[in-house]
Scaffold this motif. Structure first.
Motif, PDB file in Angstrom:
ATOM      1  N   GLN A  11      32.519  -2.258  26.800  1.00 23.03           N
ATOM      2  CA  GLN A  11      33.213  -3.680  25.957  1.00 23.03           C
ATOM      3  C   GLN A  11      33.601  -4.053  24.788  1.00 23.03           C
ATOM      4  N   ALA A  12      34.120  -2.397  24.108  1.00 20.63           N
ATOM      5  CA  ALA A  12      35.003  -2.988  23.161  1.00 20.63           C
ATOM      6  C   ALA A  12      36.361  -2.835  23.689  1.00 20.63           C
ATOM      7  N   GLU A  13      36.707  -2.151  24.239  1.00 22.37           N
ATOM      8  CA  GLU A  13      38.064  -2.187  25.209  1.00 22.37           C
ATOM      9  C   GLU A  13      38.619  -3.757  26.122  1.00 22.37           C
ATOM     10  N   ALA A  14      37.730  -3.973  26.464  1.00 21.98           N
ATOM     11  CA  ALA A  14      37.576  -4.666  26.933  1.00 21.98           C
ATOM     12  C   ALA A  14      37.698  -6.298  26.070  1.00 21.98           C
ATOM     13  N   GLN A  15      37.052  -6.148  25.262  1.00 27.90           N
ATOM     14  CA  GLN A  15      37.105  -7.416  24.263  1.00 27.90           C
ATOM     15  C   GLN A  15      38.029  -7.146  23.493  1.00 27.90           C
ATOM     16  N   ALA A  16      38.907  -6.212  22.981  1.00 26.47           N
ATOM     17  CA  ALA A  16      40.389  -5.908  22.647  1.00 26.47           C
ATOM     18  C   ALA A  16      41.565  -6.693  22.766  1.00 26.47           C
ATOM     19  N   LYS A  17      41.765  -6.025  24.278  1.00 29.28           N
ATOM     20  CA  LYS A  17      42.086  -5.875  25.693  1.00 29.28           C
ATOM     21  C   LYS A  17      42.344  -8.196  25.428  1.00 29.28           C
ATOM     22  N   LEU A  18      41.229  -8.810  25.238  1.00 27.86           N
ATOM     23  CA  LEU A  18      40.775 -10.134  25.114  1.00 27.86           C
ATOM     24  C   LEU A  18      41.313 -11.084  24.325  1.00 27.86           C
ATOM     25  N   GLN A  19      40.847 -10.476  23.786  1.00 29.65           N
ATOM     26  CA  GLN A  19      41.793 -10.971  22.314  1.00 29.65           C
ATOM     27  C   GLN A  19      43.121 -10.949  22.219  1.00 29.65           C
ATOM     28  N   ASP A  20      44.481  -9.749  23.178  1.00 30.75           N
ATOM     29  CA  ASP A  20      46.205 -10.047  23.172  1.00 30.75           C
ATOM     30  C   ASP A  20      46.170  -9.912  24.215  1.00 30.75           C
ATOM     31  N   ILE A  21      45.911 -10.837  25.208  1.00 34.15           N
ATOM     32  CA  ILE A  21      46.010 -10.018  26.497  1.00 34.15           C
ATOM     33  C   ILE A  21      47.489  -9.706  27.235  1.00 34.15           C
ATOM     34  N   SER A  22      48.437 -10.338  26.606  1.00 38.48           N
ATOM     35  CA  SER A  22      49.312 -10.394  26.897  1.00 38.48           C
ATOM     36  C   SER A  22      50.099  -9.817  26.443  1.00 38.48           C
ATOM     37  N   ALA A  23      49.737  -8.697  25.391  1.00 36.56           N
ATOM     38  CA  ALA A  23      50.436  -7.306  24.985  1.00 36.56           C
ATOM     39  C   ALA A  23      49.451  -5.884  25.704  1.00 36.56           C
ATOM     40  N   HIS A  24      48.163  -6.480  26.600  1.00 31.81           N
ATOM     41  CA  HIS A  24      47.569  -5.805  27.280  1.00 31.81           C
ATOM     42  C   HIS A  24      48.082  -5.633  29.386  1.00 31.81           C
ATOM     43  N   SER A  25      49.187  -6.330  29.287  1.00 27.37           N
ATOM     44  CA  SER A  25      49.276  -6.269  30.299  1.00 27.37           C
ATOM     45  C   SER A  25      50.307  -6.538  30.901  1.00 27.37           C
ATOM     46  N   ARG A  26      50.561  -6.191  31.696  1.00 30.77           N
ATOM     47  CA  ARG A  26      52.398  -6.243  32.015  1.00 30.77           C
ATOM     48  C   ARG A  26      52.657  -7.461  33.247  1.00 30.77           C
ATOM     49  N   LEU A  27      51.897  -8.856  33.272  1.00 29.12           N
ATOM     50  CA  LEU A  27      52.095 -10.077  33.922  1.00 29.12           C
ATOM     51  C   LEU A  27      52.500 -11.352  32.403  1.00 29.12           C
ATOM     52  N   SER A  28      53.532 -11.703  32.894  1.00 30.82           N
ATOM     53  CA  SER A  28      54.266 -12.932  31.643  1.00 30.82           C
ATOM     54  C   SER A  28      53.939 -14.252  32.226  1.00 30.82           C
ATOM     55  N   ASP A  29      52.985 -14.287  33.622  1.00 33.20           N
ATOM     56  CA  ASP A  29      53.037 -15.805  33.825  1.00 33.20           C
ATOM     57  C   ASP A  29      51.539 -16.242  33.202  1.00 33.20           C
ATOM     58  N   PRO A  30      51.484 -17.688  32.755  1.00 30.84           N
ATOM     59  CA  PRO A  30      51.189 -17.899  31.620  1.00 30.84           C
ATOM     60  C   PRO A  30      49.090 -18.262  32.766  1.00 30.84           C
ATOM     61  N   THR A  31      49.650 -18.735  34.086  1.00 34.95           N
ATOM     62  CA  THR A  31      48.608 -18.828  34.623  1.00 34.95           C
ATOM     63  C   THR A  31      47.864 -17.755  34.964  1.00 34.95           C
ATOM     64  N   GLN A  32      49.031 -16.752  35.952  1.00 32.89           N
ATOM     65  CA  GLN A  32      48.009 -15.499  35.334  1.00 32.89           C
ATOM     66  C   GLN A  32      47.338 -14.491  34.738  1.00 32.89           C
ATOM     67  N   LEU A  33      47.564 -14.774  33.920  1.00 32.10           N
ATOM     68  CA  LEU A  33      46.970 -14.363  32.105  1.00 32.10           C
ATOM     69  C   LEU A  33      46.082 -15.441  31.853  1.00 32.10           C
ATOM     70  N   GLU A  34      46.004 -16.199  32.147  1.00 33.04           N
ATOM     71  CA  GLU A  34      44.639 -17.315  31.805  1.00 33.04           C
ATOM     72  C   GLU A  34      43.607 -16.596  33.321  1.00 33.04           C
ATOM     73  N   ARG A  35      43.931 -16.724  34.104  1.00 34.28           N
ATOM     74  CA  ARG A  35      43.348 -15.979  34.839  1.00 34.28           C
ATOM     75  C   ARG A  35      42.338 -14.556  35.118  1.00 34.28           C
ATOM     76  N   LYS A  36      43.431 -13.910  34.386  1.00 30.22           N
ATOM     77  CA  LYS A  36      42.902 -12.727  33.985  1.00 30.22           C
ATOM     78  C   LYS A  36      42.060 -12.591  32.991  1.00 30.22           C
ATOM     79  N   ARG A  37      42.007 -13.471  31.990  1.00 30.68           N
ATOM     80  CA  ARG A  37      41.474 -14.048  30.653  1.00 30.68           C
ATOM     81  C   ARG A  37      40.167 -14.015  31.491  1.00 30.68           C
ATOM     82  N   ALA A  38      40.140 -15.292  32.455  1.00 29.59           N
ATOM     83  CA  ALA A  38      38.835 -15.824  33.237  1.00 29.59           C
ATOM     84  C   ALA A  38      37.943 -14.640  33.283  1.00 29.59           C
TER      85      ALA A  38
END
Length: 223
Positions: free
Chosen positions: A175-202
Motif C-alpha cells: 500500500q505504501a508503494e502504491a501510495q508513493a506512485k499515486l502521489q507522483d504517478i507521472s514519474a512512476h509510469s511510462r505513460l505520458s497521455d493525461p487521459t491514460q495517466l488519470e485512468r491509471k490513477r483511478a
C-alpha cells in the motif's frame, strides 16, 4: 454452542492435519458441534478419539471413517538433507513451524514440534521428505499425549499469529508503494497521455480503497 465447540476442540489431538476435511482441528470441532460433520473423521485420534467425541455429543459410537483415513502410529517427518534444495515450500506448509531452514539452505525437522500431519510431503518438489514411525506399535491416542497436543496447539496458534503479522506487513508495504506512485504517478509510469495517466490513477485509488476496506471492514474506506 461455544462451550460445546471448546470441549470438542480440546478432545482432538491438534495435529492440524486436515484429514478430517476441514482446515484445522477447531474448524472440525465447530462442524461437529453444528451437526455438519461426523464424530469419526479424525484418523490421528483413532477409535479413542471417536469415543471422546461421542461422549461429548451423546451420539452413538461409530467406526473411524475409511474415507478420511486409518488409525496409525505417531510419525515424524524426516528431510533427506542430501536432496533438499531449500525451496521453503515445506516451511510454509507446516502448521506448527516445526521445520527450520531458509531460502536455498538445507532444512531440518524439529522432532518434538512435528505432528506427523504429512502436509509438507506433497509440496516438496524433489520428494526428499519421508515419515518415520516413532511410537512403535502404539496408535491413535496411545501414541500421542495430552501434553503433546497442547504443545501442537500452542505452536499452531503462534504459526497463525506469525502468518497474520507477515500478511499485514506485506499489505502495508504494498500500500505504501502504491501510495508513493499515486502521489507522483507521472514519474512512476511510462505513460505520458493525461487521459491514460488519470485512468491509471483511478485504478490505483480504487485498489487502495479496497485494501483499506479489507483492513477496516467497518469503515467506509475513506481517510
Amino acid at each position: 454452542m461455544q462451550d460445546l465447540i471448546s470441549r470438542l476442540h480440546a478432545a482432538l489431538p491438534q495435529t492440524q492435519c486436515t484429514r478430517c476435511g476441514y482446515p484445522d482441528c477447531e474448524a472440525y470441532a465447530t462442524a461437529v458441534a453444528q451437526g455438519e460433520a461426523g464424530i469419526n473423521q479424525c484418523p490421528p485420534g483413532g477409535a479413542e478419539g471417536v469415543a471422546r467425541l461421542a461422549a461429548i455429543t451423546a451420539r452413538p459410537m461409530l467406526p473411524l471413517s475409511a474415507e478420511h483415513g486409518t488409525e496409525g502410529p505417531r510419525t515424524v517427518a524426516f528431510i533427506d538433507e542430501a536432496w533438499c534444495i531449500g525451496c521453503t515450500l515445506c516451511l510454509k506448509a507446516c502448521p506448527t513451524d516445526a521445520i527450520l531452514g531458509s531460502n536455498k539452505q538445507m532444512h531440518t525437522v524439529i522432532e518434538p514440534w512435528c505432528t506427523g500431519c504429512e502436509l509438507c510431503i506433497p509440496v516438496c518438489p524433489v520428494d526428499c521428505i519421508e515419515l518415520e514411525v516413532v511410537s512403535g506399535e502404539r496408535t491413535g491416542w496411545a501414541a500421542w499425549s495430552e501434553a503433546e497436543a497442547q504443545v501442537a496447539l500452542q505452536r499452531y496458534r503462534q504459526h497463525q499469529t506469525r502468518q497474520a503479522r507477515e500478511k499485514a506487513e506485506n499489505d502495508a508495504r504494498l500500500q505504501a508503494e502504491a501510495q508513493a506512485k499515486l502521489q507522483d504517478i507521472s514519474a512512476h509510469s511510462r505513460l505520458s497521455d493525461p487521459t491514460q495517466l488519470e485512468r491509471k490513477r483511478a485504478l490505483i485509488e480504487a485498489a487502495l480503497q479496497k485494501a483499506r476496506a479489507r483492513r477496516n471492514p467497518g469503515s467506509s474506506g475513506e481517510e
